[in-house]
Design an enzyme around this catalytic site. Structure first.
Site, mmCIF file in Angstrom:
data_model
loop_
_atom_site.group_PDB
_atom_site.id
_atom_site.type_symbol
_atom_site.label_atom_id
_atom_site.label_comp_id
_atom_site.label_asym_id
_atom_site.label_seq_id
_atom_site.Cartn_x
_atom_site.Cartn_y
_atom_site.Cartn_z
ATOM 1 N N THR B 38 85.804 68.634 58.332
ATOM 2 C CA THR B 38 86.322 69.365 57.169
ATOM 3 C C THR B 38 86.019 70.851 57.303
ATOM 4 O O THR B 38 86.842 71.692 56.978
ATOM 5 C CB THR B 38 85.652 68.841 55.873
ATOM 6 O OG1 THR B 38 85.439 67.445 56.011
ATOM 7 C CG2 THR B 38 86.530 69.083 54.668
ATOM 8 N N ASN B 87 83.399 58.939 63.333
ATOM 9 C CA ASN B 87 82.000 59.212 63.044
ATOM 10 C C ASN B 87 81.792 59.820 61.662
ATOM 11 O O ASN B 87 80.706 59.740 61.106
ATOM 12 C CB ASN B 87 81.455 60.153 64.130
ATOM 13 C CG ASN B 87 80.205 60.862 63.701
ATOM 14 O OD1 ASN B 87 79.130 60.261 63.665
ATOM 15 N ND2 ASN B 87 80.330 62.117 63.323
ATOM 16 N N SER B 139 76.110 52.127 60.377
ATOM 17 C CA SER B 139 74.748 52.494 60.001
ATOM 18 C C SER B 139 73.904 51.238 59.907
ATOM 19 O O SER B 139 74.412 50.155 59.605
ATOM 20 C CB SER B 139 74.733 53.191 58.639
ATOM 21 O OG SER B 139 73.402 53.275 58.153
ATOM 22 N N TYR B 152 77.528 53.191 50.214
ATOM 23 C CA TYR B 152 77.465 53.519 51.641
ATOM 24 C C TYR B 152 77.270 52.251 52.486
ATOM 25 O O TYR B 152 77.942 52.050 53.503
ATOM 26 C CB TYR B 152 76.305 54.494 51.850
ATOM 27 C CG TYR B 152 76.188 55.107 53.223
ATOM 28 C CD1 TYR B 152 77.048 56.122 53.627
ATOM 29 C CD2 TYR B 152 75.187 54.697 54.106
ATOM 30 C CE1 TYR B 152 76.924 56.710 54.874
ATOM 31 C CE2 TYR B 152 75.043 55.286 55.351
ATOM 32 C CZ TYR B 152 75.917 56.291 55.730
ATOM 33 O OH TYR B 152 75.778 56.867 56.970
ATOM 34 N N ALA B 153 76.377 51.398 52.043
ATOM 35 C CA ALA B 153 76.113 50.158 52.782
ATOM 36 C C ALA B 153 77.359 49.269 52.798
ATOM 37 O O ALA B 153 77.680 48.645 53.819
ATOM 38 C CB ALA B 153 74.939 49.411 52.172
ATOM 39 N N ALA B 154 78.070 49.232 51.672
ATOM 40 C CA ALA B 154 79.291 48.427 51.613
ATOM 41 C C ALA B 154 80.326 48.948 52.603
ATOM 42 O O ALA B 154 80.959 48.182 53.338
ATOM 43 C CB ALA B 154 79.873 48.446 50.196
ATOM 44 N N LYS B 156 79.797 50.746 55.310
ATOM 45 C CA LYS B 156 79.359 50.595 56.705
ATOM 46 C C LYS B 156 79.391 49.128 57.151
ATOM 47 O O LYS B 156 79.674 48.834 58.308
ATOM 48 C CB LYS B 156 77.955 51.184 56.877
ATOM 49 C CG LYS B 156 77.896 52.690 56.659
ATOM 50 C CD LYS B 156 78.788 53.441 57.637
ATOM 51 C CE LYS B 156 78.535 54.954 57.608
ATOM 52 N NZ LYS B 156 79.424 55.674 58.549
ATOM 53 N N ILE B 185 68.212 58.886 62.079
ATOM 54 C CA ILE B 185 68.419 59.909 63.092
ATOM 55 C C ILE B 185 68.173 61.265 62.445
ATOM 56 O O ILE B 185 68.604 61.506 61.315
ATOM 57 C CB ILE B 185 69.882 59.857 63.624
ATOM 58 C CG1 ILE B 185 70.240 58.431 64.087
ATOM 59 C CG2 ILE B 185 70.082 60.869 64.753
ATOM 60 C CD1 ILE B 185 69.397 57.871 65.203
#
Lengths: 77, 245
Positions: B38, B87, B139, B152-154, B156, B185
């Site tokens: 972006t 990514n 992730s 986020y977990a859903a 990924k 990371i």
């Protein structure tokens, strides 16, 4: 055989690796010529390129046989 | 080993820590790289650093039309997209009870839906070429869950199921689809954590340290290589042993 049919046949033979004499009017790509569903998508892509046309998804779904392909392309060229 | 000379790679989120490193690593292996993101400035800076064989392709992944256009722009710029690295990702953390529909939808849109659209966009040329590499950066939290990151977990975890399904469909076309699941990371994203949070995380990592972007990039290089042609539908966990999956 029309020019369209000849060109479609050539693509089908090359892509599916089948004998030319198996590619007849009513030959179904999946049932008779051993294509899988992704092959039919790729055939449609190849037709689009060869004939410089766009085949919308709803029309592509109806192109199940060699005859379907020739008829659609002849009507939409 | 792992020579990418002549291959063209599109990397999203190339303005970020992990994406930038992936782009650098693929470039160093000989690939031409399309840098997407972006923010244009960091992309331009990275392009200047890499010199040749590089194209800047800005894209807002929240904009469906722009996402549809990106693979085409990449093909115009580079001639093909042989390697796609999805990514880019965002976080909008919040406790589940407080999470708004918008926070949920934004994270799903950018992290999962845009990835779907980009994968779909590169399939046609990859199928014709009978060669392709799709690498989706997931992730660890997609496997383990994480408080405050339900969205986020859903997204990924969804990425992994999507990658596997696509991998099935295109495996016999020479196209592989894999995921990389980084653990913690050291990047701008994890810099936001305070020392106490970091310390707590470190106690859960057998390796005793955070990972670095180079270690994710190395995994991407492997999955992008010709040598990894028999690896598909898998998730490569790079997490210092934090979750042994």
């Amino acid at each position: 055989m029309s020019d369209v049919a000849e060109r479609v046949k050539k693509i089908v033979v090359e892509h599916l690796g089948v004998d030319e004499d198996k590619v007849v009017e009513g030959a179904s790509f999946i049932d008779d010529l051993g294509a899988d569903s992704l092959d039919t998508v790729e055939l449609v892509m190849a037709f689009e390129e060869e004939f410089g046309i766009e085949i919308p998804d709803d029309a592509a779904e109806k192109i199940q046989s060699f005859g379907d392909a020739v008829n659609f392309i002849s009507a939409n060229q | 080993m792992f020579d990418l000379t002549g291959k063209n790679a599109l990397v999203t989120g190339a303005s970020g820590g992990i994406g930038g490193e992936i782009a650098k690593t693929l470039h160093a292996a000989g690939a031409t790289v399309g840098l997407s993101g972006t923010r244009v400035e960091p992309l331009e800076a990275l392009a200047a650093e890499l010199g040749e064989r590089v194209h800047v392709l800005p894209c807002n992944l929240g904009d469906a039309e722009a996402v549809e256009a990106l693979p085409k722009q990449a093909v115009e710029a580079m001639g093909s997209v042989d390697i796609l690295v999805n990514n880019a990702g965002i976080t909008r953390d919040n406790l589940f009870m407080r999470m708004s529909d918008e926070e949920w939808a934004q994270v799903l849109e950018i992290n999962l839906t845009s990835t779907f659209r980009l994968c779909r966009g590169v399939l046609r040329p990859m199928m014709k070429a009978r060669w392709g590499r799709i690498i989706n950066v997931g992730s660890i939290v997609g496997s383990t869950g994480n408080p405050g990151q339900g969205n986020y977990a859903a997204a990924k975890a969804g990425l992994v199921g999507m990658s596997k399904s696509l991998a099935y469909e295109v495996a016999n076309r020479g196209i592989t689809v894999n995921a990389i699941a980084p653990g913690f990371i050291a990047t701008a994203m994890t810099d936001k954590l305070n020392d106490k949070q970091k310390e707590a995380i470190l106690t859960q990592i057998p390796a005793g340290r955070m990972g670095n972007p180079e270690e994710i990039a190395a995994a991407a290089l492997y999955l992008a290589s010709a040598e990894a042609g028999y690896v598909t539908g898998t998730t490569l966990h790079v997490n210092g042993g934090m979750a042994m999956l």
